[in-house]
Write an enzyme that holds these catalytic residues in place. Sequence first.
Site, short mmCIF file in Angstrom:
data_model
loop_
_atom_site.label_atom_id
_atom_site.label_comp_id
_atom_site.label_asym_id
_atom_site.label_seq_id
_atom_site.Cartn_x
_atom_site.Cartn_y
_atom_site.Cartn_z
N CYS A 120 0.76 -1.23 0.03
CA CYS A 120 0.08 0.03 -0.07
C CYS A 120 0.80 0.99 0.24
CB CYS A 120 -1.03 0.18 1.22
SG CYS A 120 -2.48 1.36 1.15
N CYS A 130 -4.18 6.09 -0.03
CA CYS A 130 -3.41 4.83 -0.42
C CYS A 130 -3.23 4.87 -1.94
CB CYS A 130 -4.29 3.72 -0.16
SG CYS A 130 -4.89 3.65 1.48
N LYS A 195 -12.67 -4.62 2.13
CA LYS A 195 -11.99 -3.74 3.06
C LYS A 195 -12.74 -2.75 3.22
CE LYS A 195 -8.03 -1.44 4.38
NZ LYS A 195 -6.56 -1.10 4.11
N ARG A 217 -11.09 7.80 2.94
CA ARG A 217 -10.82 6.58 2.36
C ARG A 217 -12.14 5.89 1.62
NH1 ARG A 217 -5.70 6.61 3.93
NH2 ARG A 217 -4.92 5.44 5.58
N LYS A 248 -12.10 -7.76 6.12
CA LYS A 248 -11.41 -6.61 7.17
C LYS A 248 -12.26 -5.23 7.27
CE LYS A 248 -7.33 -3.50 7.57
NZ LYS A 248 -6.53 -3.05 7.07
N TYR A 313 -3.08 -9.30 16.19
CA TYR A 313 -2.06 -8.70 17.20
C TYR A 313 -2.08 -9.43 18.46
CZ TYR A 313 -2.54 -4.94 14.16
OH TYR A 313 -2.48 -4.37 12.66
C1 PBG Z 1 -3.01 0.09 4.67
C2 PBG Z 1 -3.56 -0.57 6.00
C3 PBG Z 1 -4.49 -0.23 6.99
C4 PBG Z 1 -4.64 -1.34 7.93
C5 PBG Z 1 -3.90 -2.26 7.39
N1 PBG Z 1 -3.41 -1.82 6.08
C6 PBG Z 1 -5.12 1.08 7.49
C7 PBG Z 1 -6.04 1.59 6.53
O1 PBG Z 1 -6.57 1.05 5.67
O2 PBG Z 1 -6.16 2.93 6.85
C8 PBG Z 1 -5.24 -1.38 9.21
C9 PBG Z 1 -4.73 -2.54 10.14
C10 PBG Z 1 -5.30 -2.27 11.69
O3 PBG Z 1 -6.05 -1.41 11.79
O4 PBG Z 1 -4.89 -2.90 12.40
N2 PBG Z 1 -4.12 0.72 3.86
#
Ligand code: PBG
Length: 323
Positions: A120, A130, A195, A217, A248, A313
């Site tokens: 990304c 992004c 996502k 976003r 996600k 995590y």
């Molecule tokens: C990058 C990305 C994000 C996360 C993973 N890859 C942040 C976003 O899209 O703003 C989030 C991961 C998390 O919150 O644990 N685009």
Amino acid sequence: MAFPKIRLRRLRSNASMRRLVRETTLNVDNLVYPLFVREGENLKEPIKSMTGCFHFSPDTIVAEAAEVAALGIPAVLLFGLPDKKDEIGSQAWAEDGVVQRSIKEIKKAVPDLLVITDVCLCAYTSHGHCGVIKDNKVDNDATCELLAKIALSHAQAGADIVAPSDMMDGRVKYIREALEQNGFHNVAIMSYAAKFASAFYGPFRDAVDSAPAFGDRKTYQMDLANARQALAEIALDIEEGADIVMVKPALAYLDIIYRARQRFDCPIAAYNVSGEYMMLNSAAEAGLLDKQAATMEMLYSIKRAGADIIITYFAKDVARKTT
Ligand code: PBG
């Protein structure tokens, strides 16, 4: 007829009986542990917004990766934080970039640990979006070309799996083509296929300093209300060449995981994101619930919904309890 012949409590009468009839298992084999790497040397700095998580440098990440592997966790997911950001995020595909160097170090020291890389631009661009900005908008196709360059640079450094997280249309196709053309036939793609534009990424954006400087976003990440469209996103990514598809966040989107499981046969990953992680940690820190039990309950719900792989995590905590 039913009672007293049928007493479902019989199957719960002791721990062995409960173990015998357990429908879902949570195994360390299916966990991925995210790691954060930044420029510097000898770093292991706690990330303020994410309890128990650290920023490492390419030299210190090796010991952490070895510890993860020793716990039986098969894969890490790498995120990078460059020193210099610019309009197009050029550090993201630099041969000596922080992620590229970390991949090489990890693969040298712990070759069996799978290295997955987040592909990304948001942590690398000065504006935090992004993708490439044209006329104040994120330009889809120009961004796809850069994403393919990033993915290729990760493959060249030794990544096993690349994971595009940007939500541009067609990026899996661009990445698959770049990998094939350069001989990386066996580098897999785990796409962040469905996502959603979510408030649950908050702690992570603090960690990698990637909050967008203007706007949000929502023109590329999905609207939180859409389930059918999530399936369309997943179907397209599979068609374009994704090997693993991801939903996600996980917890607020268990229905999407469930529906995807019914419809598709490829491995499904779910990302138990930073906000979900910190929601539980904060409640535990406030003495409101039992952290270990709540963690297992949360992760089981994701498994039960149908995820094969969980990115979390909590992976190290779970591994310590189950291995
Ligand atoms: C990058 C990305 C994000 C996360 C993973 N890859 C942040 C976003 O899209 O703003 C989030 C991961 C998390 O919150 O644990 N685009």
